[in-house]
Design a protein around this motif. Structure first.
Motif, short mmCIF file in Angstrom:
data_model
loop_
_atom_site.label_atom_id
_atom_site.label_comp_id
_atom_site.label_asym_id
_atom_site.label_seq_id
_atom_site.Cartn_x
_atom_site.Cartn_y
_atom_site.Cartn_z
N VAL A 1 61.51 68.08 35.74
CA VAL A 1 62.87 68.52 36.07
C VAL A 1 63.05 68.30 37.57
O VAL A 1 62.83 69.21 38.36
CB VAL A 1 63.10 70.00 35.68
N PRO A 2 63.46 67.08 37.98
CA PRO A 2 63.56 66.77 39.40
C PRO A 2 64.73 67.45 40.11
O PRO A 2 64.70 67.63 41.31
CB PRO A 2 63.70 65.25 39.43
N GLU A 3 65.78 67.78 39.36
CA GLU A 3 66.94 68.46 39.94
C GLU A 3 67.55 69.37 38.88
O GLU A 3 67.25 69.22 37.70
CB GLU A 3 67.95 67.44 40.49
N PRO A 4 68.42 70.30 39.27
CA PRO A 4 68.93 71.31 38.32
C PRO A 4 69.65 70.75 37.09
O PRO A 4 69.69 71.42 36.07
CB PRO A 4 69.90 72.14 39.17
N ARG A 5 70.20 69.57 37.17
CA ARG A 5 70.94 69.02 36.03
C ARG A 5 70.32 67.73 35.49
O ARG A 5 71.03 66.90 34.92
CB ARG A 5 72.40 68.76 36.43
N MET A 6 69.00 67.57 35.64
CA MET A 6 68.36 66.33 35.18
C MET A 6 66.96 66.63 34.65
O MET A 6 66.19 67.36 35.28
CB MET A 6 68.27 65.34 36.34
N VAL A 7 66.65 66.09 33.48
CA VAL A 7 65.29 66.12 32.93
C VAL A 7 64.86 64.66 32.83
O VAL A 7 65.62 63.81 32.39
CB VAL A 7 65.26 66.77 31.52
N THR A 8 63.64 64.37 33.29
CA THR A 8 63.11 63.01 33.15
C THR A 8 61.85 63.07 32.30
O THR A 8 61.08 64.04 32.37
CB THR A 8 62.77 62.36 34.50
N ILE A 9 61.67 62.03 31.50
CA ILE A 9 60.47 61.91 30.68
C ILE A 9 59.88 60.54 30.97
O ILE A 9 60.51 59.52 30.69
CB ILE A 9 60.79 62.05 29.18
N ASN A 10 58.68 60.53 31.54
CA ASN A 10 57.98 59.28 31.85
C ASN A 10 57.06 58.98 30.67
O ASN A 10 56.00 59.58 30.52
CB ASN A 10 57.19 59.42 33.15
N ILE A 11 57.48 58.04 29.81
CA ILE A 11 56.72 57.69 28.61
C ILE A 11 55.53 56.82 29.02
O ILE A 11 55.69 55.84 29.74
CB ILE A 11 57.62 56.94 27.59
N TRP A 12 54.34 57.18 28.54
CA TRP A 12 53.12 56.48 28.95
C TRP A 12 52.98 55.12 28.28
O TRP A 12 52.46 54.19 28.88
CB TRP A 12 51.89 57.33 28.65
N ASP A 13 53.42 54.99 27.02
CA ASP A 13 53.28 53.74 26.27
C ASP A 13 54.66 53.08 26.16
O ASP A 13 55.57 53.63 25.58
CB ASP A 13 52.73 54.05 24.88
N LYS A 14 54.79 51.87 26.73
CA LYS A 14 56.09 51.17 26.73
C LYS A 14 56.65 51.00 25.31
O LYS A 14 57.86 51.01 25.12
CB LYS A 14 55.96 49.79 27.38
N ILE B 1 60.97 55.34 32.07
CA ILE B 1 61.48 56.69 32.34
C ILE B 1 62.79 56.90 31.61
O ILE B 1 63.72 56.09 31.72
CB ILE B 1 61.67 56.91 33.86
N ILE B 2 62.84 57.98 30.84
CA ILE B 2 64.08 58.36 30.16
C ILE B 2 64.69 59.50 30.97
O ILE B 2 64.04 60.53 31.19
CB ILE B 2 63.81 58.81 28.71
N MET B 3 65.93 59.31 31.41
CA MET B 3 66.61 60.35 32.19
C MET B 3 67.64 61.03 31.29
O MET B 3 68.38 60.36 30.57
CB MET B 3 67.30 59.73 33.41
N LEU B 4 67.65 62.36 31.35
CA LEU B 4 68.59 63.15 30.55
C LEU B 4 69.48 63.96 31.48
O LEU B 4 69.12 65.05 31.92
CB LEU B 4 67.83 64.11 29.62
N PRO B 5 70.68 63.42 31.81
CA PRO B 5 71.60 64.20 32.64
C PRO B 5 72.21 65.33 31.80
O PRO B 5 72.70 65.10 30.72
CB PRO B 5 72.65 63.18 33.06
N ILE B 6 72.12 66.55 32.32
CA ILE B 6 72.62 67.72 31.59
C ILE B 6 74.08 67.96 31.99
O ILE B 6 74.36 68.31 33.13
CB ILE B 6 71.78 68.98 31.92
N PRO B 7 75.01 67.75 31.05
CA PRO B 7 76.42 67.97 31.39
C PRO B 7 76.75 69.46 31.49
O PRO B 7 76.05 70.31 30.94
CB PRO B 7 77.18 67.33 30.21
#
Length: 187
Positions: A62-75, A100-106
């Motif tokens: 959770v790099p910032e209050p409205r963003m979740v990132t998921i760094n997938i290990w296997d492409k 990296i999958i970014m999930l912006p939280i609206p």
């Protein structure tokens, strides 16, 4: 009778606390407009032939209050993880950036906030029912003990102990619900 018959209130309390833990876990999965790593915990990805929790195929941050990132290990799993997020019902549109999958939280609108408070209330009611079921089991144990020689005074003592424990747990469920609803309605 000279033998004291005891009811295992520690076991009843442990089971009631289990209902509270389940409630906290359900509350953690409710989206409140702020990013949280626990939001994606229930998401399962079809990885290597079996459903795998998303936090076991990548690093959730959770790099910032409205963003979740998921760094997938296997492409090779990035597209499957993205599809699982889309199908999860979170209502979040994932954005890809390599592995990296970014999930912006609206921002939640008022109607969605009210809907989420109703869902939280349903979760709390399930927890109350679980606590009352444990109470019923305790009362059944007391009835069985009475039929095998428990005195009436002991019966009343244990019934009041079980009821006191139940009241305490129901109050903590209500307090947790109140806090969660306030968190959801906070803009």
């Amino acid at each position: 009778m000279t033998d004291e018959i005891e009811i295992d209130t520690d076991d009843l309390e442990r089971r009631m606390k289990g209902a509270m833990d389940a409630l906290r876990h359900e509350f953690a999965s409710l989206r409140t407009g702020r990013a949280s790593a626990s939001m994606v915990e229930p998401i399962m990805v079809d990885a290597y032939g079996s459903p795998t929790p998303i936090n076991q195929i990548g690093t959730v941050n959770v790099p910032e209050p409205r963003m979740v990132t998921i760094n997938i290990w296997d492409k090779g799993l990035v597209s499957r993880a993205e599809k699982a997020i889309r199908d999860s019902g979170l209502g979040i549109n994932p954005q890809l950036n390599g592995t990296i999958i970014m999930l912006p939280i609206p921002e939640l609108n008022e109607e969605r906030r009210r809907e989420l408070t109703r869902v939280a209330a349903q979760y709390a009611e399930h927890a109350r029912v679980a606590v009352r079921n444990v109470r019923r089991d305790g009362m059944d144990q007391i009835k069985k003990a009475k039929s095998s020689g428990m005195s009436e005074d002991d019966q009343k003592f244990w019934e009041s102990a079980v009821q006191e424990l139940t009241d305490k747990m129901i109050a903590s469920v209500d307090k947790a619900l109140e806090a969660k609803q306030a968190e959801i309605m906070q803009v």
